[in-house]
Design a protein around this motif. Structure first.
Motif, PDB file in Angstrom:
ATOM      1  N   CYS A 112       0.677  -1.302  -0.045  1.00  0.00           N
ATOM      2  CA  CYS A 112      -0.145   0.054  -0.027  1.00  0.00           C
ATOM      3  C   CYS A 112       0.825   1.111   0.013  1.00  0.00           C
ATOM      4  O   CYS A 112       0.376   2.060  -0.625  1.00  0.00           O
ATOM      5  N   GLU A 113       1.921   1.325   0.637  1.00  0.00           N
ATOM      6  CA  GLU A 113       2.786   2.291   0.750  1.00  0.00           C
ATOM      7  C   GLU A 113       3.617   2.575  -0.593  1.00  0.00           C
ATOM      8  O   GLU A 113       3.672   3.719  -1.046  1.00  0.00           O
ATOM      9  N   GLY A 117       2.786   6.165  -2.427  1.00  0.00           N
ATOM     10  CA  GLY A 117       4.278   6.590  -2.311  1.00  0.00           C
ATOM     11  C   GLY A 117       4.595   7.220  -0.803  1.00  0.00           C
ATOM     12  O   GLY A 117       4.888   8.332  -0.813  1.00  0.00           O
ATOM     13  N   ILE A 118       4.141   6.370  -0.042  1.00  0.00           N
ATOM     14  CA  ILE A 118       4.476   6.927   1.246  1.00  0.00           C
ATOM     15  C   ILE A 118       6.001   6.453   1.906  1.00  0.00           C
ATOM     16  O   ILE A 118       6.323   5.573   1.406  1.00  0.00           O
ATOM     17  N   GLU A 119       6.617   7.416   2.580  1.00  0.00           N
ATOM     18  CA  GLU A 119       7.895   6.917   2.904  1.00  0.00           C
ATOM     19  C   GLU A 119       7.935   7.143   4.502  1.00  0.00           C
ATOM     20  O   GLU A 119       7.077   7.871   5.309  1.00  0.00           O
ATOM     21  N   CYS A 120       8.572   5.884   4.871  1.00  0.00           N
ATOM     22  CA  CYS A 120       8.577   5.849   6.350  1.00  0.00           C
ATOM     23  C   CYS A 120       9.788   6.603   7.078  1.00  0.00           C
ATOM     24  O   CYS A 120      10.743   6.659   6.463  1.00  0.00           O
ATOM     25  N   TYR A 183       0.989  -4.631  14.036  1.00  0.00           N
ATOM     26  CA  TYR A 183       2.077  -3.404  14.467  1.00  0.00           C
ATOM     27  C   TYR A 183       2.320  -2.429  13.260  1.00  0.00           C
ATOM     28  O   TYR A 183       2.481  -1.278  13.694  1.00  0.00           O
ATOM     29  N   PHE A 184       2.156  -2.641  12.029  1.00  0.00           N
ATOM     30  CA  PHE A 184       2.678  -1.891  10.961  1.00  0.00           C
ATOM     31  C   PHE A 184       1.376  -0.931  10.625  1.00  0.00           C
ATOM     32  O   PHE A 184       0.105  -1.523  10.727  1.00  0.00           O
ATOM     33  N   ARG A 185       1.847   0.322  10.442  1.00  0.00           N
ATOM     34  CA  ARG A 185       0.733   1.253  10.040  1.00  0.00           C
ATOM     35  C   ARG A 185       1.227   1.542   8.465  1.00  0.00           C
ATOM     36  O   ARG A 185       2.532   1.560   8.259  1.00  0.00           O
ATOM     37  N   PHE A 186       0.437   2.408   7.705  1.00  0.00           N
ATOM     38  CA  PHE A 186       0.973   2.906   6.709  1.00  0.00           C
ATOM     39  C   PHE A 186       1.783   3.947   7.028  1.00  0.00           C
ATOM     40  O   PHE A 186       1.134   5.080   7.610  1.00  0.00           O
ATOM     41  N   GLY A 187       2.978   4.197   6.668  1.00  0.00           N
ATOM     42  CA  GLY A 187       3.904   5.079   7.044  1.00  0.00           C
ATOM     43  C   GLY A 187       4.615   5.104   8.206  1.00  0.00           C
ATOM     44  O   GLY A 187       5.084   5.915   9.022  1.00  0.00           O
ATOM     45  N   GLY A 188       4.577   3.829   8.808  1.00  0.00           N
ATOM     46  CA  GLY A 188       5.438   3.854  10.170  1.00  0.00           C
ATOM     47  C   GLY A 188       4.631   2.581  10.881  1.00  0.00           C
ATOM     48  O   GLY A 188       4.577   1.484  10.235  1.00  0.00           O
ATOM     49  N   VAL A 189       5.048   2.445  12.126  1.00  0.00           N
ATOM     50  CA  VAL A 189       4.659   1.513  12.867  1.00  0.00           C
ATOM     51  C   VAL A 189       3.833   1.990  14.182  1.00  0.00           C
ATOM     52  O   VAL A 189       3.526   3.207  14.390  1.00  0.00           O
ATOM     53  N   GLY A 190       3.070   1.061  14.658  1.00  0.00           N
ATOM     54  CA  GLY A 190       2.005   1.524  15.574  1.00  0.00           C
ATOM     55  C   GLY A 190       2.455   2.083  16.973  1.00  0.00           C
ATOM     56  O   GLY A 190       1.763   3.117  17.447  1.00  0.00           O
ATOM     57  N   LEU A 325      -7.187   4.249  -0.981  1.00  0.00           N
ATOM     58  CA  LEU A 325      -5.874   4.089  -1.524  1.00  0.00           C
ATOM     59  C   LEU A 325      -6.046   4.497  -3.043  1.00  0.00           C
ATOM     60  O   LEU A 325      -7.144   4.817  -3.667  1.00  0.00           O
ATOM     61  N   PRO A 326      -4.850   5.421  -3.500  1.00  0.00           N
ATOM     62  CA  PRO A 326      -4.909   5.970  -4.901  1.00  0.00           C
ATOM     63  C   PRO A 326      -5.254   4.934  -6.017  1.00  0.00           C
ATOM     64  O   PRO A 326      -4.753   3.709  -5.798  1.00  0.00           O
ATOM     65  N   PRO A 327      -5.702   5.264  -6.964  1.00  0.00           N
ATOM     66  CA  PRO A 327      -5.722   4.204  -8.213  1.00  0.00           C
ATOM     67  C   PRO A 327      -4.645   3.599  -8.589  1.00  0.00           C
ATOM     68  O   PRO A 327      -3.612   4.338  -8.840  1.00  0.00           O
ATOM     69  N   GLY A 328      -4.384   2.296  -9.117  1.00  0.00           N
ATOM     70  CA  GLY A 328      -3.184   1.868  -9.418  1.00  0.00           C
ATOM     71  C   GLY A 328      -3.199   0.376  -8.734  1.00  0.00           C
ATOM     72  O   GLY A 328      -3.970  -0.016  -8.127  1.00  0.00           O
TER      73      GLY A 328
END
Lengths: 397, 189
Positions: A112-113, A117-120, A183-190, A325-328
């Motif tokens: 999903c990231e 295009g999400i950076e951690c 534990y994981f979230r979009f863009g990092g961890v919980g 989510l963005p399309p793609g």
């Protein structure tokens, strides 16, 4: 049906068509030779690790043919993804494979990231590596105990669970749960690790190294185990590649394929570790590779804990539960404890993903079994089944 | 020569068995590592980070009042639809706060989205029931009961969250009574 006798309830095939069974075993029995016995291993047998059922045609003590029957634990995770928001599907990832929850967390969050295009943040990447490697160790420990249990030794699983409890305690500090970790979230961890979390890990690493020495003396050097494993269950690289088997199976066949190295994700390229590869093609090779992986994972955790930078554990404005989510589409692979986990996410920009495909390594690994177990005796077939490290919820999804 | 190596192999094998017996023998005399559950429970420090069923945080000024403003963020964000919040007609505070623990997957989406930090995880490890209705918890009632039971005990040794959830000692022995008395028939009575 009329030929069924209580003296012969297990269906020795003197005449074709006299076997009383369900669809799978009847269909399987059609090709059986007269005089052979059809045997159902499972679905409720302890050595099949859950609810796997293997229909086996036996000639005396020898396995002639076998066929795994799946679907006893199907929970339609992929369909569920189409009805939940992208965020709402995250907790499902802890439940696909209960022994390697963090690996699946990473595969889905990574896909999903990649799409969005999400950076951690840097610290989150380190926390991810620490959690994933600790989870890999705990998964291998359960496999080790259960595998040796399959071979008839009871005591080692108690030691394995003793060590696994320490890992559960560590991961509970940050994830809040001991098994189905989310534990994981979009863009990092919980949650960020606190001092106690890191000090517990620092204590755990030397402790685990001592225990690995004990494991070697107790089990690996044991003559009974050696004779049960060495030279049994040959699976060469060709067989593994044909069925798409990955992970320790493929590495025990001499192919140094590990997603952490071949398609680096996260920050795995910053650590110094080796990919254990065995050339022996047998059960012992797979056993050895997994035990080596535990010590390699310890190395990675040690480096990650030493190098972890301060900072945030999740990006600012991280996606909320209602995030779309963005399309793609995107495909993301990680190296789980059992092999290559791939998640393919397709989105049309709607409320929930259009389709999520989960590629479970256990499914491909299990399909090798029928060919590898051909012609072995039943006890060895159980050893081969155990060496595949199957987790049935992951296979059925 | 072949016979000699066979004898040597067997001796080595025998030695490996002896080593194993020594190890298990040593562990046999070490203290117990397991906890015999009904008679004994795990230490509360171990539960400090455990995420049990949800509970409502105590209010900032009046402890028995919830911080919830009925914004429905949690109910919308929940993947399992286990939260029902009904707003009161007079103000922002909720009149009903039902939480269906049978549907909850403890993912923490509600805790993360809550703008007033009104929801938190409890550490109730021993919540069990024989009926589904008893697991639909009325959290407002639960909050009242907790506040009536006494002030917030000193927080345990460091929790990962900034909001320190209060440590709740487990009821050893027997299933804990479900906090919400929402028409829960007692299975025994």
């Amino acid at each position: 049906m009329s030929n069924f006798s209580f003296l012969n309830p297990f269906g020795v095939l003197d005449e074709p068509g006299t076997y009383m069974g369900d669809f799978y075993s009847n269909n399987f029995a059609r090709k059986a030779q007269a005089g052979n016995v059809i045997l159902n291993l499972g679905p409720q047998h302890p050595s099949t690790h859950g609810v796997l059922r293997v229909v086996v045609e036996m000639y005396g003590e020898y396995v002639v043919r076998s066929e795994p029957v799946l679907g006893y634990l199907h929970r339609s995770h992929e369909k569920m993804a189409e009805h939940k928001t992208a965020y709402g599907f995250l907790p499902n990832m802890g439940r696909v494979d209960y022994l390697n929850a963090i690996g699946w967390n990473w595969a889905y969050a990574g896909a999903c990231e990649q799409l969005a295009g999400i950076e951690c943040p840097e610290r989150a990447e380190y926390l991810r590596v620490i959690a994933a490697e600790l989870n890999r160790i705990s998964s291998h420990l359960v496999w080790w105990g259960a595998f040796v249990l399959d071979l008839g030794a009871f005591t080692p699983i108690l030691y394995a669970f003793d060590d696994r409890e320490l890992i559960c305690d560590i991961l509970q500090r940050v994830t809040g749960s001991r098994l189905t970790m989310n534990y994981f979230r979009f863009g990092g961890v919980g949650a960020d690790g606190d001092d106690l979390f890191f000090s517990k890990i620092r204590d755990f690493i030397p402790n685990m190294r001592e225990r690995l020495k004990m494991y070697k003396a107790l089990v690996t050097d044991n003559v009974i185990l050696r004779r049960r494993l060495e030279g049994i269950g040959p699976m060469d690289a060709d067989l593994c590649v044909r069925y798409g088997a990955t992970g320790p199976l493929l590495r025990a066949a001499g192919v140094p394929r590990d997603v952490r190295r071949s398609i680096p994700y996260g920050i795995y390229d910053r650590f110094d570790y080796e990919i254990p590869v065995a050339e022996t093609n047998d059960n012992f090779g797979r056993y050895w590779v997994r035990l080596q992986e535990i010590s390699e994972s310890l190395k990675i955790v040690e480096q990650a804990v030493a190098q972890i930078p301060p900072g945030k554990h999740i990006v600012d404005k991280a996606p909320k539960p209602s995030w779309k989510l963005p399309p793609g589409e995107s495909v993301f692979s990680v190296e789980g404890a059992r092999g290559e986990i791939t998640v393919h996410v397709i989105s049309d920009g709607g409320k929930s993903p259009y389709r999520v495909k989960l590629r479970a390594p256990g499914f491909s690994n299990l399909s090798v079994f029928a060919e590898a177990a051909e012609g072995t005796i039943l006890a060895d077939a159980i050893a081969i089944l155990g060496s595949l490290d199957l987790v049935i919820p992951e296979i059925d999804r | 020569m072949k016979m000699l190596s066979a004898i040597w192999d067997n001796l080595k094998g025998l030695y490996s068995l002896l080593v194993g017996m020594c190890i298990t023998g040593r562990y046999f005399f070490q203290p117990l590592k397991t906890v015999h559950f009904p008679r004994d429970v795990v230490e509360p420090e171990n539960l400090a980070s455990y995420r049990g069923p949800l509970e409502l945080a105590r209010g900032k000024t009046d402890e028995s009042k919830t911080r919830c403003i009925s914004c429905q963020m949690c109910a919308k964000g929940c993947p399992g639809n286990c939260i029902t919040v009904v707003k009161s007609k007079e103000g922002k505070n909720p009149v009903t706060w039902l939480y269906d623990f049978t549907l909850c997957c403890l993912c923490g989406a509600c805790v993360e989205v809550c703008p007033t930090a009104a929801i938190q995880f409890s550490h109730r490890l021993y919540l069990v029931s024989t009926s589904r209705e008893a697991l639909v918890l009325d959290l407002l009632k639960d909050l009242e009961e907790r506040v009536a039971a006494g002030p917030l005990p000193a927080a345990g040794a460091g929790t990962p969250d900034a909001k320190k959830p209060e440590a709740r000692m487990p009821d050893a022995g027997g299933p804990q009574k479900a906090a919400g008395g929402s028409a829960a028939p007692d299975p025994e009575g």
